[in-house]
Write a protein that holds these residues in place. Structure first.
Motif, mmCIF file in Angstrom:
data_model
loop_
_atom_site.group_PDB
_atom_site.id
_atom_site.type_symbol
_atom_site.label_atom_id
_atom_site.label_comp_id
_atom_site.label_asym_id
_atom_site.label_seq_id
_atom_site.Cartn_x
_atom_site.Cartn_y
_atom_site.Cartn_z
ATOM 1 N N ASN A 68 -21.711 47.549 38.407
ATOM 2 C CA ASN A 68 -22.000 47.550 36.976
ATOM 3 C C ASN A 68 -21.214 46.461 36.257
ATOM 4 O OD1 ASN A 68 -23.750 49.972 36.713
ATOM 5 N ND2 ASN A 68 -21.912 51.038 37.427
ATOM 6 N N ARG A 120 -19.481 50.379 29.745
ATOM 7 C CA ARG A 120 -20.064 50.129 31.061
ATOM 8 C C ARG A 120 -21.564 49.976 30.878
ATOM 9 N NH1 ARG A 120 -18.065 54.116 33.709
ATOM 10 N NH2 ARG A 120 -19.758 55.587 33.360
ATOM 11 N N ASP A 160 -25.427 49.126 32.748
ATOM 12 C CA ASP A 160 -26.287 48.982 33.922
ATOM 13 C C ASP A 160 -26.797 47.552 33.959
ATOM 14 O OD1 ASP A 160 -28.724 48.849 35.528
ATOM 15 O OD2 ASP A 160 -28.636 51.031 35.602
ATOM 16 N N GLN A 178 -24.105 52.742 29.603
ATOM 17 C CA GLN A 178 -23.931 54.026 30.279
ATOM 18 C C GLN A 178 -22.815 54.851 29.655
ATOM 19 O OE1 GLN A 178 -23.182 52.535 34.254
ATOM 20 N NE2 GLN A 178 -25.336 52.727 34.835
#
Length: 261
Positions: free
Chosen positions: A53, A68, A70, A77
């Protein structure tokens, strides 16, 4: 006094001439492998790659975040929001914790990489721009030609690195990434990335991303500048993006190999 000043002037001119007469610092060949979606509302400050990621810090007052993302979809996320009164800046991952600094508030924050729960903060003097680490020390920029080597526990300055190309200082050092023993640095409002030898501060090579920036920036927002470098040490992939850019670009850098190759 006149003779002394003449020697100083001559020395300055000779130094500049020597810098210009040497071989030009080489450009690093690369290929664009693919483009991934990127949040066009993200004023990207720091970027890194970990466990498949992307992790990103963003700026602007009331909008700054660590998060974070994707990489395939660009979807967030998980994230942690900075206090509204600070302006988020560079980001690095050190021993399972995300460290991020702020622009002019003199404070940085630490959150867990897995749960994004805040675990502490630290103080420093001056501006905060870019941040990276070599698994032992942190490296930070403040918009000048200087990189500060800091203790990750106390954030105390251990030493400094003055960055130069052909003997001339490179100012406005911004986002940083540690890649195979080098420090790669964005330069504010420059479409090139400097590959810096941390032992000497000399720029070993440039990565000229003008072609990518020309396709991406457009003329609708002057702040759409190149900023954000992430490295996957396993594959040797490098990812770059910019502030408010619609894409993150995966690059194949000539001569750069990961541990899995």
């Amino acid at each position: 006094m006149r003779i002394f000043l003449s020697f100083i002037f001559c020395g300055l001119i000779c130094s500049l001439a020597a810098a210009k007469s040497g071989k030009p610092t080489p450009d690093t060949p690369y290929k664009v492998v693919r483009a991934y979606p990127h949040d066009t509302n993200a004023f990207t400050q720091g970027l890194l790659f970990h466990d498949g990621n992307l992790y990103e810090s963003t700026g602007q007052y009331t909008q700054s975040r660590m998060r974070r993302v994707d990489i395939k979809t660009g979807q967030v996320q998980q994230e942690w929001k900075f206090p509204d009164q600070v302006f988020g800046e560079g980001l690095t991952l050190f021993k399972d914790y995300l460290f991020s600094i702020t622009w002019r508030s003199g404070v940085g924050f630490v959150v867990g990489v897995d749960d994004f729960k805040p675990v502490g903060y630290f103080r420093y003097d001056g501006d905060g721009w870019g941040l990276t680490d070599d698994e032992t020390h942190l490296y930070m920029t403040d918009g000048t030609d200087r990189i500060y080597v800091r203790d990750p526990t106390t954030f105390r300055v251990i030493s400094t690195i003055d960055v130069k190309d052909q003997g001339l200082p490179i100012v406005k050092l911004n986002e940083l990434e540690w890649i195979n023993g080098e420090i790669w640095a964005n330069i504010w409002k420059d479409n090139r990335i400097a590959r810096i030898d941390p032992k000497t501060g000399h720029v070993k090579a440039w990565l000229d991303l003008s072609a990518i920036a020309a396709k991406t920036k457009g003329a609708d927002n002057v702040d759409k500048v190149l900023n954000g470098i992430a490295y996957d040490p396993r594959s040797g992939r490098v990812f770059v993006t910019g502030k408010y850019w619609p894409s993150v670009y995966e690059l194949d850098i000539q001569g750069l190999k990961g541990k899995a190759k």
